[in-house]
Write a protein that holds these residues in place. Sequence first.
Motif, mmCIF file in Angstrom:
data_model
loop_
_atom_site.group_PDB
_atom_site.id
_atom_site.type_symbol
_atom_site.label_atom_id
_atom_site.label_comp_id
_atom_site.label_asym_id
_atom_site.label_seq_id
_atom_site.Cartn_x
_atom_site.Cartn_y
_atom_site.Cartn_z
ATOM 1 N N GLY A 113 0.819 -1.211 0.000
ATOM 2 C CA GLY A 113 0.000 0.000 0.000
ATOM 3 C C GLY A 113 0.846 1.251 0.000
ATOM 4 N N GLY A 114 1.851 1.310 0.892
ATOM 5 C CA GLY A 114 2.742 2.461 0.942
ATOM 6 C C GLY A 114 3.593 2.598 -0.302
ATOM 7 N N TYR A 115 4.049 1.468 -0.832
ATOM 8 C CA TYR A 115 4.918 1.474 -2.019
ATOM 9 C C TYR A 115 4.189 2.072 -3.228
ATOM 10 C CZ TYR A 115 8.570 -0.349 -5.151
ATOM 11 O OH TYR A 115 9.599 -0.462 -6.058
ATOM 12 N N PHE A 116 2.971 1.576 -3.463
ATOM 13 C CA PHE A 116 2.233 2.061 -4.636
ATOM 14 C C PHE A 116 1.619 3.442 -4.403
ATOM 15 C CE2 PHE A 116 2.378 -2.474 -5.750
ATOM 16 C CZ PHE A 116 2.877 -2.359 -7.039
ATOM 17 N N LEU A 117 1.414 3.818 -3.144
ATOM 18 C CA LEU A 117 1.001 5.193 -2.857
ATOM 19 C C LEU A 117 2.078 6.162 -3.332
ATOM 20 C CD1 LEU A 117 -0.810 7.346 -1.475
ATOM 21 C CD2 LEU A 117 0.460 6.878 0.641
ATOM 22 N N ILE A 149 7.867 2.035 5.308
ATOM 23 C CA ILE A 149 9.007 1.457 4.595
ATOM 24 C C ILE A 149 8.713 1.417 3.102
ATOM 25 C CG2 ILE A 149 10.328 -0.675 4.212
ATOM 26 C CD1 ILE A 149 9.974 -1.242 7.237
ATOM 27 N N GLY A 150 7.508 0.908 2.760
ATOM 28 C CA GLY A 150 7.136 0.856 1.345
ATOM 29 C C GLY A 150 7.109 2.227 0.698
ATOM 30 N N TYR A 151 6.532 3.200 1.410
ATOM 31 C CA TYR A 151 6.438 4.560 0.878
ATOM 32 C C TYR A 151 7.820 5.178 0.699
ATOM 33 C CZ TYR A 151 5.278 9.521 0.562
ATOM 34 O OH TYR A 151 5.192 10.831 0.152
ATOM 35 N N CYS A 152 8.649 5.086 1.718
ATOM 36 C CA CYS A 152 9.972 5.723 1.667
ATOM 37 C C CYS A 152 10.944 4.988 0.755
ATOM 38 C CB CYS A 152 10.552 5.837 3.076
ATOM 39 S SG CYS A 152 9.638 6.999 4.133
ATOM 40 N N ALA A 153 10.690 3.698 0.509
ATOM 41 C CA ALA A 153 11.523 2.970 -0.445
ATOM 42 C C ALA A 153 11.415 3.585 -1.837
ATOM 43 C CB ALA A 153 11.106 1.501 -0.494
ATOM 44 N N ALA A 171 4.380 10.404 4.911
ATOM 45 C CA ALA A 171 4.961 9.318 5.707
ATOM 46 C C ALA A 171 4.560 9.447 7.170
ATOM 47 C CB ALA A 171 6.480 9.321 5.563
ATOM 48 N N MET A 172 4.587 10.675 7.693
ATOM 49 C CA MET A 172 4.209 10.900 9.082
ATOM 50 C C MET A 172 2.750 10.532 9.313
ATOM 51 S SD MET A 172 5.554 11.893 11.941
ATOM 52 C CE MET A 172 4.568 10.763 12.905
ATOM 53 N N LEU A 173 1.884 10.868 8.368
ATOM 54 C CA LEU A 173 0.472 10.528 8.501
ATOM 55 C C LEU A 173 0.242 9.024 8.377
ATOM 56 C CD1 LEU A 173 -1.158 13.526 6.629
ATOM 57 C CD2 LEU A 173 -1.628 12.828 8.995
ATOM 58 N N LEU A 174 1.041 8.354 7.576
ATOM 59 C CA LEU A 174 0.947 6.889 7.508
ATOM 60 C C LEU A 174 1.242 6.274 8.873
ATOM 61 C CD1 LEU A 174 2.638 6.046 4.075
ATOM 62 C CD2 LEU A 174 0.265 5.549 4.714
ATOM 63 N N LEU A 195 -8.008 -0.278 3.184
ATOM 64 C CA LEU A 195 -7.127 0.892 3.248
ATOM 65 C C LEU A 195 -5.899 0.701 2.379
ATOM 66 C CD1 LEU A 195 -6.093 3.579 4.412
ATOM 67 C CD2 LEU A 195 -5.265 2.298 6.407
ATOM 68 N N ASN A 196 -5.232 -0.446 2.509
ATOM 69 C CA ASN A 196 -4.024 -0.694 1.720
ATOM 70 C C ASN A 196 -4.312 -0.714 0.225
ATOM 71 O OD1 ASN A 196 -2.044 -0.923 3.802
ATOM 72 N ND2 ASN A 196 -2.812 -2.940 4.312
ATOM 73 N N LEU A 197 -5.424 -1.335 -0.150
ATOM 74 C CA LEU A 197 -5.797 -1.367 -1.567
ATOM 75 C C LEU A 197 -6.105 0.036 -2.067
ATOM 76 C CD1 LEU A 197 -6.411 -3.101 -4.065
ATOM 77 C CD2 LEU A 197 -8.755 -3.331 -3.230
ATOM 78 N N SER A 198 -6.791 0.820 -1.257
ATOM 79 C CA SER A 198 -7.125 2.186 -1.640
ATOM 80 C C SER A 198 -5.864 3.047 -1.816
ATOM 81 C CB SER A 198 -8.035 2.826 -0.584
ATOM 82 O OG SER A 198 -9.237 2.111 -0.449
ATOM 83 N N LEU A 199 -4.921 2.900 -0.900
ATOM 84 C CA LEU A 199 -3.664 3.655 -1.016
ATOM 85 C C LEU A 199 -2.936 3.299 -2.298
ATOM 86 C CD1 LEU A 199 -2.318 3.402 2.665
ATOM 87 C CD2 LEU A 199 -3.350 5.404 1.567
ATOM 88 N N ALA A 200 -3.032 2.028 -2.686
ATOM 89 C CA ALA A 200 -2.294 1.555 -3.858
ATOM 90 C C ALA A 200 -2.881 2.035 -5.165
ATOM 91 C CB ALA A 200 -2.224 0.032 -3.850
#
Length: 298
Positions: free
Chosen positions: A42-46, A168-172, A181-184, A290-295
């Motif tokens: 989710g974070g990675y694809f966001l 981690i996914g987002y910042c990668a 990232a802080m809101l995640l 949530l994860n699917l929506s972020l992606a």
Amino acid sequence: MDHEQYSSQHAGALKHWLGLFNVGVQLTKPGIIFGNLASVLGGYFLAGSGHLANPAHLLATLIGTALVIGCGCVINNCADRDIDRRMVRTCHRALALRAISVPAAVSYAIALGVTGFGLLWAGSNMLACTLALVGLVVYAGVYTYWLKRRSHWATLIGSLSGAMPPVIGYCAVSGRFDATAMLLVLVFCCWQMPHSHAITVMRREDFRAARLPLLSLPEAHRQIHAYMLAFLASTMALGVVAQMNAVYFALMLGFCGYWMALAASATRLTDPPAWARRVFGCSILLVLVLNLSLAVLR
């Protein structure tokens, strides 16, 4: 040659190695790993706005994070083996049954951690590796070894480690720790609190048997409601900052509203374990949505 004896020895060796493999898998708590990998995605694809530019980079991020989480879970199993023996839910775990020695499990944890951090460092980036280290230190050190047996506030501190996978996914991908990232971190900490408190209500007798700190049922109810409201507010803030589309806001409002309605149900007073199971089950569905929506909904 006695082929029957040879076959018997071969079968015995195979059974032995399969047993060790099963113990190794069990120690890493694969259910926790797979659940957290959904958050990494989710974070990675966001961060990538739904696009995948480098499959090797994604693979290194996923496998590296999975190995670090596995390392933390093995350490947790080592530290909690005495607690696990007292709880119906966990008394079958390998270390509780002494199916593996503590030194062997610690060596296994070290191997998982070194490999995982190496993959994140070489295949992702230093920030992702550092965040994984923060998550491991909080979970295996602060939460497991320091606070878990001393205070119910351990759940709140431990939620920080549970919030690391999506970051981690987002910042990668982004290479920076910014407002999103802080809101995640805030969103996933707030989600984890009702989820964790629901577990303590479901397994109240287990927690008492293990002599772990517990909130009273009224206090658990109050905290669950408060963190649900905080989760809803933080998901809305994340949607604004990350510029999510209208479908994201509709999904979060709808699913959060249903989650909060379950939490307000009168069964929390008449049948707390059944109430907690429904809240817990809905929390799993909610975080997957949530994860699917972020992606896909940026």
